[in-house]
Design a protein around this motif. Sequence first.
Motif, PDB file in Angstrom:
ATOM      1  N   HIS A  41       0.788  -1.160  -0.066  1.00 18.09           N
ATOM      2  CA  HIS A  41      -0.181  -0.074   0.003  1.00 18.09           C
ATOM      3  C   HIS A  41       0.949   1.271  -0.226  1.00 18.09           C
ATOM      4  CE1 HIS A  41       0.697  -0.519   4.403  1.00 18.09           C
ATOM      5  NE2 HIS A  41       0.301   0.606   4.428  1.00 18.09           N
ATOM      6  N   TRP A  58       2.340   4.539  -8.086  1.00 22.11           N
ATOM      7  CA  TRP A  58       1.873   4.158  -9.263  1.00 22.11           C
ATOM      8  C   TRP A  58       3.165   4.456 -10.227  1.00 22.11           C
ATOM      9  CZ3 TRP A  58      -1.699   2.005 -11.842  1.00 22.11           C
ATOM     10  CH2 TRP A  58      -1.799   2.147 -13.159  1.00 22.11           C
ATOM     11  N   TYR A  91       0.170  -1.490 -12.825  1.00 19.15           N
ATOM     12  CA  TYR A  91      -0.504  -2.856 -12.434  1.00 19.15           C
ATOM     13  C   TYR A  91       0.135  -3.842 -11.765  1.00 19.15           C
ATOM     14  CZ  TYR A  91      -3.858  -0.116 -15.192  1.00 19.15           C
ATOM     15  OH  TYR A  91      -4.557   0.791 -15.702  1.00 19.15           O
ATOM     16  N   SER A 128      -4.082   2.400  -0.856  1.00 20.48           N
ATOM     17  CA  SER A 128      -3.260   3.509  -0.847  1.00 20.48           C
ATOM     18  C   SER A 128      -3.935   4.777  -0.761  1.00 20.48           C
ATOM     19  CB  SER A 128      -2.325   3.569  -2.089  1.00 20.48           C
ATOM     20  OG  SER A 128      -1.390   4.438  -1.982  1.00 20.48           O
ATOM     21  N   ARG A 150      -3.599  -0.547  -4.535  1.00 25.69           N
ATOM     22  CA  ARG A 150      -3.760   0.830  -4.999  1.00 25.69           C
ATOM     23  C   ARG A 150      -5.104   1.421  -4.218  1.00 25.69           C
ATOM     24  NH1 ARG A 150      -5.066  -0.670 -10.553  1.00 25.69           N
ATOM     25  NH2 ARG A 150      -4.490  -2.953 -10.278  1.00 25.69           N
ATOM     26  N   PHE A 159      -0.652   7.839  -6.865  1.00 23.18           N
ATOM     27  CA  PHE A 159      -1.773   7.041  -6.998  1.00 23.18           C
ATOM     28  C   PHE A 159      -2.073   6.802  -8.393  1.00 23.18           C
ATOM     29  CE2 PHE A 159      -2.130  10.064  -3.276  1.00 23.18           C
ATOM     30  CZ  PHE A 159      -2.033   9.148  -2.194  1.00 23.18           C
ATOM     31  N   ASP A 160      -2.933   5.557  -8.583  1.00 23.23           N
ATOM     32  CA  ASP A 160      -3.693   5.209  -9.755  1.00 23.23           C
ATOM     33  C   ASP A 160      -4.492   6.331 -10.327  1.00 23.23           C
ATOM     34  OD1 ASP A 160      -5.473   4.302 -11.620  1.00 23.23           O
ATOM     35  OD2 ASP A 160      -5.073   2.109 -10.853  1.00 23.23           O
TER      36      ASP A 160
END
Length: 212
Positions: free
Chosen positions: A138, A142, A154, A164, A161, A199-200
């Motif tokens: 976590h 990204w 990924y 996080s 993700r 982050f994604d």
Amino acid sequence: MDYIMFPWGEREMVNALEPMSSVTEILKLLPAEEMQHMKRVGILVDRFTEKLLLCDLLNECFEGYEFFGKAAFYHDIGKAWIPNRILTKPDRLTEPERLIICNHPVFAHKLFGQIRQGLISGIPEHLYQLAMDSAMYHHEWWNGNGYPYGIRHYEIPLIARITSICDAFDAMTSTRIYRKSHSCEHACQELKKCAGTQFDPELVKVFLSDKT
């Protein structure tokens, strides 16, 4: 992938929880503030997962999605290895103290290894992989600049993700021993600013969709 170097010997780390035989005992070592944070993150992850389903960004066939919230509760269990004097320190951390905290995903990895071997009980089999992924990954970013493994995109498990984002949001909007809480607006701006780096970005977009 290289781990962050342990600030103390690995033998000391293993010995720290050697008498423990269950996850319940281990969780009791954590300060109340940490436990409350873990509970809140689990709830946030559960709600966020439902939202992702509604937005068709999470396939209902994805194995175990209904357990994401319960599994994410364990995301900071590795902090049981960290002395409470560090976790509850009101002042700025020293560099060695910061490194100790940055190792909590590695400590979690060791713990889940002991669970897999049957040395420690308490996490149901259906939560095991999800909880381990959440606890270990976590703090990965990204863009690959996270810790402790430096994986990206990924390669980072979906639950990690998701965790996080929820972890960061709760950390910012909750009062901590070292600072007062930030506003929801501030936290949303930080998530937006860090989308695509920490982050994604697609997940952040969904997370913020009803908050802006």
